[in-house]
Write a protein that holds these residues in place. Structure first.
Motif, PDB file in Angstrom:
ATOM      1  N   TYR A 100       0.854  -1.191   0.000  1.00  0.00           N
ATOM      2  CA  TYR A 100       0.000   0.000   0.000  1.00  0.00           C
ATOM      3  C   TYR A 100       0.885   1.234   0.000  1.00  0.00           C
ATOM      4  CZ  TYR A 100      -3.639   3.332   1.364  1.00  0.00           C
ATOM      5  OH  TYR A 100      -4.506   4.398   1.411  1.00  0.00           O
ATOM      6  N   GLN A 151      -2.911  -0.382   9.440  1.00  0.00           N
ATOM      7  CA  GLN A 151      -3.110  -0.827   8.055  1.00  0.00           C
ATOM      8  C   GLN A 151      -2.541  -2.221   7.832  1.00  0.00           C
ATOM      9  OE1 GLN A 151      -1.268   2.739   7.124  1.00  0.00           O
ATOM     10  NE2 GLN A 151      -3.029   3.709   6.140  1.00  0.00           N
ATOM     11  N   ASP A 167      -2.873   5.193  -2.756  1.00  0.00           N
ATOM     12  CA  ASP A 167      -3.786   6.243  -2.306  1.00  0.00           C
ATOM     13  C   ASP A 167      -3.590   7.445  -3.224  1.00  0.00           C
ATOM     14  OD1 ASP A 167      -5.248   8.212  -1.079  1.00  0.00           O
ATOM     15  OD2 ASP A 167      -4.167   8.138   0.826  1.00  0.00           O
ATOM     16  N   TYR A 215     -13.049   6.682  -0.178  1.00  0.00           N
ATOM     17  CA  TYR A 215     -12.489   5.358   0.102  1.00  0.00           C
ATOM     18  C   TYR A 215     -11.099   5.481   0.735  1.00  0.00           C
ATOM     19  CZ  TYR A 215     -16.094   2.583  -2.300  1.00  0.00           C
ATOM     20  OH  TYR A 215     -17.265   1.942  -2.658  1.00  0.00           O
ATOM     21  N   SER A 216     -10.388   6.549   0.395  1.00  0.00           N
ATOM     22  CA  SER A 216      -9.071   6.765   1.016  1.00  0.00           C
ATOM     23  C   SER A 216      -9.198   6.891   2.525  1.00  0.00           C
ATOM     24  CB  SER A 216      -8.412   8.023   0.438  1.00  0.00           C
ATOM     25  OG  SER A 216      -8.097   7.858  -0.923  1.00  0.00           O
ATOM     26  N   TYR A 233     -11.276   5.381   4.411  1.00  0.00           N
ATOM     27  CA  TYR A 233     -11.444   4.050   5.000  1.00  0.00           C
ATOM     28  C   TYR A 233     -10.106   3.368   5.256  1.00  0.00           C
ATOM     29  CZ  TYR A 233     -16.413   4.272   3.606  1.00  0.00           C
ATOM     30  OH  TYR A 233     -17.731   4.614   3.446  1.00  0.00           O
ATOM     31  N   LEU A 234      -9.109   3.705   4.449  1.00  0.00           N
ATOM     32  CA  LEU A 234      -7.804   3.052   4.564  1.00  0.00           C
ATOM     33  C   LEU A 234      -6.797   3.867   5.364  1.00  0.00           C
ATOM     34  CD1 LEU A 234      -7.338   1.702   0.899  1.00  0.00           C
ATOM     35  CD2 LEU A 234      -8.321   0.521   2.874  1.00  0.00           C
ATOM     36  N   ASP A 235      -7.029   5.161   5.501  1.00  0.00           N
ATOM     37  CA  ASP A 235      -5.995   6.035   6.066  1.00  0.00           C
ATOM     38  C   ASP A 235      -6.286   6.547   7.475  1.00  0.00           C
ATOM     39  OD1 ASP A 235      -4.669   5.728   3.701  1.00  0.00           O
ATOM     40  OD2 ASP A 235      -5.243   7.670   2.881  1.00  0.00           O
ATOM     41  N   VAL A 266     -12.653   1.838   9.495  1.00  0.00           N
ATOM     42  CA  VAL A 266     -11.686   0.863   8.965  1.00  0.00           C
ATOM     43  C   VAL A 266     -12.378  -0.461   8.627  1.00  0.00           C
ATOM     44  CG1 VAL A 266      -9.706   1.865  10.178  1.00  0.00           C
ATOM     45  CG2 VAL A 266     -10.994   0.001  11.243  1.00  0.00           C
ATOM     46  N   TYR A 311     -14.998  -0.782   6.881  1.00  0.00           N
ATOM     47  CA  TYR A 311     -15.274  -0.686   5.448  1.00  0.00           C
ATOM     48  C   TYR A 311     -13.986  -0.792   4.642  1.00  0.00           C
ATOM     49  CZ  TYR A 311     -19.902   0.814   6.910  1.00  0.00           C
ATOM     50  OH  TYR A 311     -21.145   0.857   7.487  1.00  0.00           O
ATOM     51  N   GLY A 312     -12.893  -0.302   5.231  1.00  0.00           N
ATOM     52  CA  GLY A 312     -11.601  -0.421   4.564  1.00  0.00           C
ATOM     53  C   GLY A 312     -11.185  -1.866   4.403  1.00  0.00           C
TER      54      GLY A 312
END
Length: 410
Positions: free
Chosen positions: A270, A286, A324, A365-366, A368-370, A376, A378-379
């Protein structure tokens, strides 16, 4: 002769008698018909009167029933209002009874919150997301600038609504450090932030003004996130909501574990930025997200968010690369240019590039990952759908992933 005259006389008398009888019968019939008509009229009048009386009684009864229903509804409404008021008082007393609260935050600092905080300032997006998720919304009086732009729509919309109504203020950017004067202008009785943003100096300065400041552990693992949510719940008087949130997240994660039980993991990288190229390494939330989505993080051997070289990416050889986009600033083309400038066409040997499995994350969506917040969950699902699409009956995955091109509700 006399006999014939007698017969004729008798016939005449008979005819006259029959005529008189017929007249009498006709008169009687007419009288009877008249009586029948009178009787019918009487019955009709009686029926009409009865119907009128019945309708009047029915209408009167309906009015009484309606009045009784209104009385019952008013009574129920009054009782419900009183019950709600009592429940609110009980909840308030229950919440107040939780204070004073003393806890040890992520900096190993003892922080005491003497009473239920009614004016809270959040220092970063992850903290804001947590506070909104545990229903501390009405306690917020200030948030950082980035919370308005780096959270999912439901939270951004809520923050903008509060801001436009004058209920919260913008205290400045997380990246350039929050503005102490703006924080003080909000007159907070509690300030909360995330430890990894290096808010220790801010916390110390606020402490000098007598404002308790709690720094949450949120970045090193999902366990840290769980602890951060519980700590935020204790600090704000929303511990029940915090516990319920953690239980819900844990249930979702258990389901994800079930889904990935029999799949082969992918080797994933990632990239959070390119040139310099930051990646998510080990000991990060992450990294936990990769594991829970059924994958291996090729840079899990390096802690934190290290800067890597093109040669290191080539050597790691991920089968999937996720980028990202940072609001559309970088993409696969950016990645290839960076790689080619250093290792030439050797970049084509990286499996993710060779087999067209480079995916750029766009839009919220970023977030959800960051952001190490409740979203998270949903991430993790997003990572599963990208790396193991067959679990969701997907046959293709677009290289540019956004809420519009790749909905999560599948």
């Amino acid at each position: 002769m006399k006999s014939g005259n007698l017969i004729i006389a008798l016939l005449i008398i008979l005819i006259i008698g029959i005529g008189a009888l017929g007249y009498s019968m006709m008169s009687l019939y007419n009288e009877m018909q008249k009586e029948i008509n009178n009787l019918n009229s009487t019955i009709l009048n009686l029926n009409n009167k009865t119907q009128i009386t019945y309708n009047e009684k029915l209408s009167e009864l309906a009015n009484k029933i309606g009045s009784l229903e209104n009385s019952i509804n008013n009574f129920n409404s009054s009782v419900n209002t009183q019950i709600l008021s009592l429940q609110q008082q009980i909840n308030s007393l229950e919440t107040q009874s939780q204070f004073p609260v003393t806890l040890i935050d992520a900096t190993n600092t003892s922080v005491t919150i003497t009473s239920y905080p009614e004016r809270i300032v959040s220092l970063d997006p992850a903290t804001t997301e947590i506070l909104l998720s545990i229903n501390a919304t009405n306690q917020l009086v200030g948030v950082d600038n980035d919370s308005f732009y780096y959270l999912p729509p439901q939270y951004e919309n809520e923050l903008w609504k509060l801001y436009n109504e004058g209920k919260i203020i913008n205290i400045g950017s997380t990246y350039s450090e929050p503005n102490i004067e703006l924080i003080l202008s909000a007159k907070p009785d509690l300030v909360i932030g995330t430890y990894q943003w290096s808010f220790s100096a801010v916390a110390q300065e606020l402490k000098n003004y007598g404002i308790p400041t709690v720094l949450l552990p949120s970045y090193n693992s999902l366990s840290d996130l769980y602890n951060a949510i519980i700590m935020a719940g204790r600090s704000t008087g929303n511990i029940k909501n915090a516990v319920n949130l953690v239980e819900s997240m844990s249930a979702n994660i258990s389901y994800f574990r079930y889904l990935i039980n029999n799949i082969s993991p992918q080797n994933v990288s990632y990239l959070l930025w390119i040139n310099p190229t930051y990646v998510a390494g080990g000991n990060t939330f992450q990294n936990d997200m990769f594991i829970l989505s059924g994958n291996n993080n090729v840079f899990s051997n390096i802690s934190g968010w290290p800067i890597i070289s093109p040669e290191e990416l080539l050597q790691a050889n991920p089968s999937i690369i996720i980028i990202d986009s940072n609001g559309g600033l970088i993409n696969e083309t950016t990645l290839i240019s960076w790689l080619q400038s250093s290792i030439g066409n050797a970049y084509q040997n990286i499996s993710a590039i060779k087999y067209n499995r480079v995916y750029t994350i766009n839009g919220y969506y970023s977030d959800y990952l960051d952001e190490p917040g409740p979203m998270v969950i949903y991430g993790i699902k997003l990572l599963m759908m990208i790396t193991h699409p067959s679990l969701f009956n997907l046959t293709t995955v677009p290289n540019n992933i956004s809420p519009n091109t790749f909905p999560l509700n599948k």
